[in-house]
Write a protein that holds these residues in place. Structure first.
Motif, PDB file in Angstrom:
ATOM      1  N   ARG A 112      30.462  33.557  13.133  1.00  0.00           N
ATOM      2  CA  ARG A 112      30.871  34.699  12.597  1.00  0.00           C
ATOM      3  C   ARG A 112      32.139  35.251  12.969  1.00  0.00           C
ATOM      4  NH1 ARG A 112      26.785  31.270  10.092  1.00  0.00           N
ATOM      5  NH2 ARG A 112      25.605  32.273  11.548  1.00  0.00           N
ATOM      6  N   GLN A 113      31.338  35.922  13.969  1.00  0.00           N
ATOM      7  CA  GLN A 113      31.732  37.418  14.692  1.00  0.00           C
ATOM      8  C   GLN A 113      33.558  37.230  14.776  1.00  0.00           C
ATOM      9  OE1 GLN A 113      29.527  38.560  17.677  1.00  0.00           O
ATOM     10  NE2 GLN A 113      27.941  38.918  16.544  1.00  0.00           N
ATOM     11  N   ARG A 114      33.732  36.138  15.626  1.00  0.00           N
ATOM     12  CA  ARG A 114      35.009  35.417  16.186  1.00  0.00           C
ATOM     13  C   ARG A 114      35.314  35.021  14.334  1.00  0.00           C
ATOM     14  NH1 ARG A 114      31.855  32.689  19.860  1.00  0.00           N
ATOM     15  NH2 ARG A 114      31.894  30.382  18.834  1.00  0.00           N
ATOM     16  N   TYR A 115      35.265  34.193  13.815  1.00  0.00           N
ATOM     17  CA  TYR A 115      35.968  33.534  12.189  1.00  0.00           C
ATOM     18  C   TYR A 115      36.416  35.434  11.668  1.00  0.00           C
ATOM     19  CZ  TYR A 115      35.891  32.255   7.916  1.00  0.00           C
ATOM     20  OH  TYR A 115      36.586  31.134   6.369  1.00  0.00           O
ATOM     21  N   VAL A 116      34.897  36.494  11.451  1.00  0.00           N
ATOM     22  CA  VAL A 116      35.982  37.547  11.717  1.00  0.00           C
ATOM     23  C   VAL A 116      36.997  38.126  11.325  1.00  0.00           C
ATOM     24  CG1 VAL A 116      35.054  39.713   9.471  1.00  0.00           C
ATOM     25  CG2 VAL A 116      33.290  37.783   9.610  1.00  0.00           C
ATOM     26  N   ILE A 117      37.031  38.634  12.831  1.00  0.00           N
ATOM     27  CA  ILE A 117      38.016  38.901  13.901  1.00  0.00           C
ATOM     28  C   ILE A 117      39.456  38.629  13.582  1.00  0.00           C
ATOM     29  CG2 ILE A 117      38.719  39.592  15.740  1.00  0.00           C
ATOM     30  CD1 ILE A 117      36.114  40.264  16.861  1.00  0.00           C
ATOM     31  N   SER A 118      39.460  37.088  13.676  1.00  0.00           N
ATOM     32  CA  SER A 118      40.659  36.310  13.416  1.00  0.00           C
ATOM     33  C   SER A 118      40.673  36.627  11.584  1.00  0.00           C
ATOM     34  CB  SER A 118      40.332  34.723  13.126  1.00  0.00           C
ATOM     35  OG  SER A 118      39.725  34.741  14.373  1.00  0.00           O
ATOM     36  N   GLN A 119      40.689  37.009  11.070  1.00  0.00           N
ATOM     37  CA  GLN A 119      40.523  36.839   9.768  1.00  0.00           C
ATOM     38  C   GLN A 119      41.099  37.873   9.082  1.00  0.00           C
ATOM     39  OE1 GLN A 119      40.761  33.759   8.622  1.00  0.00           O
ATOM     40  NE2 GLN A 119      39.884  34.358   6.339  1.00  0.00           N
ATOM     41  N   ILE A 120      40.282  39.400  10.108  1.00  0.00           N
ATOM     42  CA  ILE A 120      41.049  40.362   9.619  1.00  0.00           C
ATOM     43  C   ILE A 120      41.791  40.997  10.455  1.00  0.00           C
ATOM     44  CG2 ILE A 120      40.682  42.706  11.095  1.00  0.00           C
ATOM     45  CD1 ILE A 120      37.712  42.161  10.668  1.00  0.00           C
ATOM     46  N   PHE A 121      42.269  40.327  11.837  1.00  0.00           N
ATOM     47  CA  PHE A 121      44.117  39.849  12.017  1.00  0.00           C
ATOM     48  C   PHE A 121      44.529  39.468  11.263  1.00  0.00           C
ATOM     49  CE2 PHE A 121      46.485  37.392  15.718  1.00  0.00           C
ATOM     50  CZ  PHE A 121      46.955  38.679  16.211  1.00  0.00           C
ATOM     51  N   HIS A 122      44.875  37.864  10.730  1.00  0.00           N
ATOM     52  CA  HIS A 122      45.725  37.394  10.065  1.00  0.00           C
ATOM     53  C   HIS A 122      45.844  38.465   9.008  1.00  0.00           C
ATOM     54  CE1 HIS A 122      45.677  34.022  12.530  1.00  0.00           C
ATOM     55  NE2 HIS A 122      44.512  33.665  12.617  1.00  0.00           N
ATOM     56  N   LYS A 123      45.139  39.373   8.365  1.00  0.00           N
ATOM     57  CA  LYS A 123      45.256  40.157   7.359  1.00  0.00           C
ATOM     58  C   LYS A 123      45.956  41.361   7.547  1.00  0.00           C
ATOM     59  CE  LYS A 123      43.235  41.853   2.560  1.00  0.00           C
ATOM     60  NZ  LYS A 123      42.697  42.589   2.165  1.00  0.00           N
ATOM     61  N   LEU A 124      45.956  41.792   8.973  1.00  0.00           N
ATOM     62  CA  LEU A 124      46.352  42.818   9.246  1.00  0.00           C
ATOM     63  C   LEU A 124      47.746  42.572   9.445  1.00  0.00           C
ATOM     64  CD1 LEU A 124      43.843  44.950  11.645  1.00  0.00           C
ATOM     65  CD2 LEU A 124      45.156  46.119   9.843  1.00  0.00           C
ATOM     66  N   LYS A 125      48.075  41.792  10.269  1.00  0.00           N
ATOM     67  CA  LYS A 125      49.632  41.180  10.328  1.00  0.00           C
ATOM     68  C   LYS A 125      50.502  41.341   9.034  1.00  0.00           C
ATOM     69  CE  LYS A 125      48.892  36.302  10.971  1.00  0.00           C
ATOM     70  NZ  LYS A 125      49.056  35.314  12.575  1.00  0.00           N
TER      71      LYS A 125
END
Length: 331
Positions: free
Chosen positions: A228-241
């Motif tokens: 879940r940690q890696r999943y949320v980091i990926s979601q943050i990353f995709h939204k930020l970009k």
């Protein structure tokens, strides 16, 4: 390095996301934005003790087998509750190695699970996350080198307040919540915004996402938590970009004061340029211990740990980070 034991807190990692996103969004405008970027980086708490290099020199002198490559940049990410001084530390809840693989053109993120039963140099066997409470970032790095032989260029410690800040600044991130995850969250939280979640896709605020990442009561236990940690980091990353420059700069201002690092601005800018040159926005994910390489063990004091096959995991992490294939059953 002297440290005091503190109440265990939980933390997550945003530093790498900010670094990657600034790189991708700014692109060829980075030079013009250099002053603003440098100002944002100056908000971080800097450690000039050179502890990473000192640890490496010490272990290399002892004949340790350490993997290192100029084409593969590893950054150690540790989550911790921010203290009056970063020299004090509680147990790290999670630990990751972020990799900029220039040789293969990849970004990578590896979770090191906290319950691994490993040798803590100078202190005997214990859970991996005990290293941080005993000796801070210095002992964490010694433990990683001693057990897995993976060298890093620097580190970042991120307070979990940064996790809430970045998500709230972005207006939330979309997380797909399973029925089981929803049931557990509803049972554990009674007076917060977590109660507003539903099964399925939710636009989670910082408090909700933090609760989601801390969840470890399902059948996957701590393995599910690190996923879940890696999943949320990926979601943050995709939204930020996808955000305008004004948004990522505001996000950096909200997050970077909660970061302590030994990386200077020039090093960070260099890594940003590496990511721009690579041109990828995907993050390859991995976890140690790998499946089939561990068993559950109850110690004499009743503590539950993961008894890992160290040789198998040492080979696996080297193969993932360096894409170094064993030859004839040898590394």
């Amino acid at each position: 390095m002297s440290v005091n034991k503190k109440k265990k807190k939980k933390g997550l990692w945003i530093f790498l996301c900010i670094m990657f996103v600034i790189s991708i969004v700014a692109g060829n405008r980075a030079a013009a934005l250099n002053h603003s970027i440098q100002s944002a980086f100056n908000l971080m708490d800097r450690d000039e003790s050179n502890v990473i290099a000192s640890v490496e020199d010490e272990l290399l002198a002892s004949g340790a087998d350490i993997e290192k490559s100029d084409e593969i940049i590893n950054i150690l990410l540790v989550g911790a509750d921010k203290r009056s001084t970063w020299k004090e530390a509680g147990r790290s809840d999670s630990c990751m190695i972020a990799t900029i693989d220039k040789k293969h053109g990849k970004l990578k993120l590896t979770s090191l699970m906290r319950d691994m039963y490993v040798d803590i140099p100078g202190y005997g066997k214990d859970k991996f996350n005990a290293a941080y409470s005993i000796g801070g970032i210095e002992l964490v790095y010694k433990t990683i080198l001693n057990n897995f032989g993976i060298a890093v260029e620097g580190y970042a410690i991120v307070d979990f307040a940064a996790f809430r800040n970045v998500i709230n600044t972005l207006g939330g991130v979309e997380i797909n919540l399973t029925d089981d995850e929803h049931r557990i969250l509803m049972n554990r939280y009674h007076r917060t915004s977590v109660l507003k979640l539903k099964p399925g896709v939710n636009n989670m605020n910082g408090t909700q996402a933090l609760a989601y990442c801390r969840l470890r009561q399902d059948i996957k236990a701590d393995f599910g938590r690190t996923e879940r940690q890696r999943y949320v980091i990926s979601q943050i990353f995709h939204k930020l970009k996808t955000q305008p420059i004004s948004k990522w700069y505001n996000t950096a201002e909200a997050v970077l004061p909660e970061v302590s690092t030994d990386l200077n601005n020039d090093a960070i800018m260099g890594y940003m340029k590496d990511v721009i040159f690579m041109g990828t926005t995907e993050i390859n994910q991995f976890r140690i211990p790998i499946d089939g390489s561990y068993s559950n063990l109850t110690l004499s004091n009743g503590q539950q740990v993961l008894n890992i096959d160290l040789d198998m995991n040492r080979k696996a992490i080297k193969e993932f980070i360096y894409e170094k294939k064993p030859k004839n059953n040898q590394e």
